[in-house]
Design a protein around this motif. Structure first.
Motif, PDB file in Angstrom:
ATOM      1  N   LEU C  52       0.849  -1.276   0.042  1.00  0.00           N
ATOM      2  CA  LEU C  52       0.059   0.122   0.062  1.00  0.00           C
ATOM      3  C   LEU C  52       0.815   1.226   0.089  1.00  0.00           C
ATOM      4  N   PHE C  53       0.677   2.191  -1.096  1.00  0.00           N
ATOM      5  CA  PHE C  53       1.401   3.309  -1.108  1.00  0.00           C
ATOM      6  C   PHE C  53       0.617   4.536  -1.243  1.00  0.00           C
ATOM      7  N   PHE C  54       1.266   5.471  -0.499  1.00  0.00           N
ATOM      8  CA  PHE C  54       0.819   6.981  -1.030  1.00  0.00           C
ATOM      9  C   PHE C  54       1.753   7.604  -1.770  1.00  0.00           C
ATOM     10  N   GLU C  55       1.087   8.262  -3.065  1.00  0.00           N
ATOM     11  CA  GLU C  55       2.023   8.651  -3.688  1.00  0.00           C
ATOM     12  C   GLU C  55       1.737  10.335  -3.908  1.00  0.00           C
ATOM     13  N   ASP C  56       2.865  11.072  -3.990  1.00  0.00           N
ATOM     14  CA  ASP C  56       2.782  12.460  -4.042  1.00  0.00           C
ATOM     15  C   ASP C  56       3.044  12.762  -5.372  1.00  0.00           C
ATOM     16  N   GLU C  57       2.249  13.100  -6.325  1.00  0.00           N
ATOM     17  CA  GLU C  57       2.688  13.208  -7.754  1.00  0.00           C
ATOM     18  C   GLU C  57       3.585  14.742  -7.777  1.00  0.00           C
ATOM     19  N   ALA C  58       3.121  15.591  -7.053  1.00  0.00           N
ATOM     20  CA  ALA C  58       3.898  16.992  -7.239  1.00  0.00           C
ATOM     21  C   ALA C  58       5.251  16.822  -6.718  1.00  0.00           C
ATOM     22  N   LYS C  59       5.395  16.000  -5.728  1.00  0.00           N
ATOM     23  CA  LYS C  59       6.878  15.723  -5.154  1.00  0.00           C
ATOM     24  C   LYS C  59       7.458  14.682  -5.497  1.00  0.00           C
ATOM     25  N   LYS C  60       6.978  14.038  -6.241  1.00  0.00           N
ATOM     26  CA  LYS C  60       7.293  12.538  -7.017  1.00  0.00           C
ATOM     27  C   LYS C  60       7.668  11.830  -5.693  1.00  0.00           C
TER      28      LYS C  60
END
Lengths: 204, 163, 68
Positions: C52-60
């Motif tokens: 299970l991941f949380f991904e922050d697209e802005a901060k990559k």
């Protein structure tokens, strides 16, 4: 097993006939897909192949595997599935996901919704596959059921889905859902969302 | 859940739906228990051949005047599996079942495994398979003259391919 | 068929529950039922070997979420 009395339109007479919406897709439904739906779809694909058309021109959704879909979510509370039967035959299937997505329409952004993973009608109800469809109204019943599941979860009828390209007119014009454009994160399909106000209008 | 649909409401809504398409969901692939397990792109090209395999089994069976049950008995397979081999292009038959089918119908094993999707197809097979699948129908009656001819041509090709 | 039960929560837990109810426009029962659906889904997926991941697209940025 819960069953709800509903209607479908008999395209031969144009009149509504009694149908049954059953909660949870059964083994018998999956067998219907494999032994009754597939031969009809495959016959159409053969005809298209004979004309030299490639898979890109085949009826959308021809490769869907309902058995795999249903097996993958077996026993999970987050999913609810429905089968629509009429005159002893399977006429439509739907899979709902209540833990997948949040609203994108600004007026309800961040609130939960019921996401429609899949909707499909029997191949003999599709003009893309047969010349004279047998029953109509499968989409109407399924969307109404999705709205009621949403209300059941206190989500006030909010639903969302990605339409296959050929079905966009149904979700935009008939269901009155908000078109949020092509979604690059989901195979480039168009995303539609129904607000609680739109849900009230549709079911009223 | 409360789902109370009146005939009046349904008639009004269904009229608007008309003959419109209604499919919604993922277009190119099906989810698996592991969402990251993306199906290989070869699926699209393999499937027409798998359909030809289903047609071949069906027409061979009909030519021999066998019911699905009789064939199932003969090759020691479930009747449901025979039905899925013939009609469900996604059903991948066990190599053993393909082997028994080849034996029963006097067809080359290797070519049949390729057609079933169990092994990689030789060049040219897909084209011939498509031509054959397109010419075979699904009527439960006797094979038509054209179906008979298509079957003979395709079997001859399969046998030559192995030679 | 629905069954009723009593739930014991601390003040802080009750406050969090109330905040979620306000934010999501849901009753306490609806929030807890939704939480159960999510918890079961995550648990089953993890047992199948998923992550299970949380991904922050802005901060990559991508952070694996630990679920006990």
């Amino acid at each position: 097993m819960t069953s709800y009395p509903v209607f479908l339109t008999d395209k031969r007479t144009g009149e509504p006939v009694a149908a049954e919406l059953i909660e949870t897709i059964s083994e018998a439904d999956l067998r219907s897909v494999e032994t009754e739906w597939k031969p009809v779809t495959n016959a159409k694909i053969r005809a298209l192949m004979a004309k030299g058309l490639s898979p890109a021109d085949w009826p959308e959704g021809w490769h869907w595997k309902w058995r795999d879909k249903v097996t993958a979510i077996n026993g999970l509370l987050a999913f609810r599935t429905f089968a629509l039967r009429c005159e002893g035959k399977l006429q439509g299937l739907m899979q709902l996901n209540t833990a997948r997505a949040r609203c994108r329409v600004p007026e309800q952004a961040g609130k939960d919704l019921v996401y429609v993973d899949y909707i499909e009608t029997a191949p003999w109800n599709r003009t893309a596959i047969v010349d004279t469809p047998r029953f109509g109204g499968v989409g109407t019943i399924m969307i109404r059921a999705a709205i009621e599941v949403s209300r059941d979860h206190e989500l006030r009828g909010r639903i969302g889905l990605h339409s296959l390209p050929s079905a966009e007119a149904f979700y935009a014009n008939v269901c009155g859902m908000t078109d949020l454009g092509l979604d690059g994160t989901y195979e480039g399909l168009r995303y539609f969302e129904m607000t609680s106000v739109q849900a009230d209008a549709f079911s009223g | 859940m409360k789902l109370e649909i009146t005939r009046e409401w349904f008639e009004r809504r269904a009229k608007q739906e008309g003959d419109l398409e209604i499919s919604a969901g993922r277009l190119a692939r099906d989810p698996t228990p592991d969402e990251t397990d993306i199906e290989p792109a070869v699926v699209d090209t393999a499937d027409p051949m798998r359909m030809a395999f289903g047609s071949l089994v069906e027409t061979m069976r009909r030519r021999r005047g066998l019911t699905i049950e009789k064939l199932a008995e003969r090759i020691d397979l479930d009747a449901g599996d025979i039905m899925r081999i013939e009609r469900d292009a996604h059903f991948r038959p066990e190599p053993r079942a393909v082997y028994r089918l080849a034996e029963t119908f006097d067809l080359p094993h290797k070519a049949l495994q390729q057609l079933s999707g169990n092994t990689v197809a030789r060049p040219g097979l897909q084209e011939q398979a498509l031509r054959f699948a397109a010419r075979s129908g699904e009527s439960p009656q006797k094979l038509s003259r054209d179906e008979q001819q298509a079957l003979e041509e395709f079997v001859a090709y399969l046998q030559k391919q192995q030679g | 068929m629905k069954k009723t039960m009593t739930l014991n929560l601390t003040d802080t837990e009750m406050q969090v529950l109330q905040d979620l109810c306000d934010k999501k426009d849901l009753s306490k029962t609806a929030v807890l039922r939704q939480a159960l659906r999510l918890y079961q889904l995550v648990d089953v997926r993890l047992e199948q070997g998923g992550k299970l991941f949380f991904e922050d697209e802005a901060k990559k940025e991508k952070a694996e979420l630990m679920v006990l």
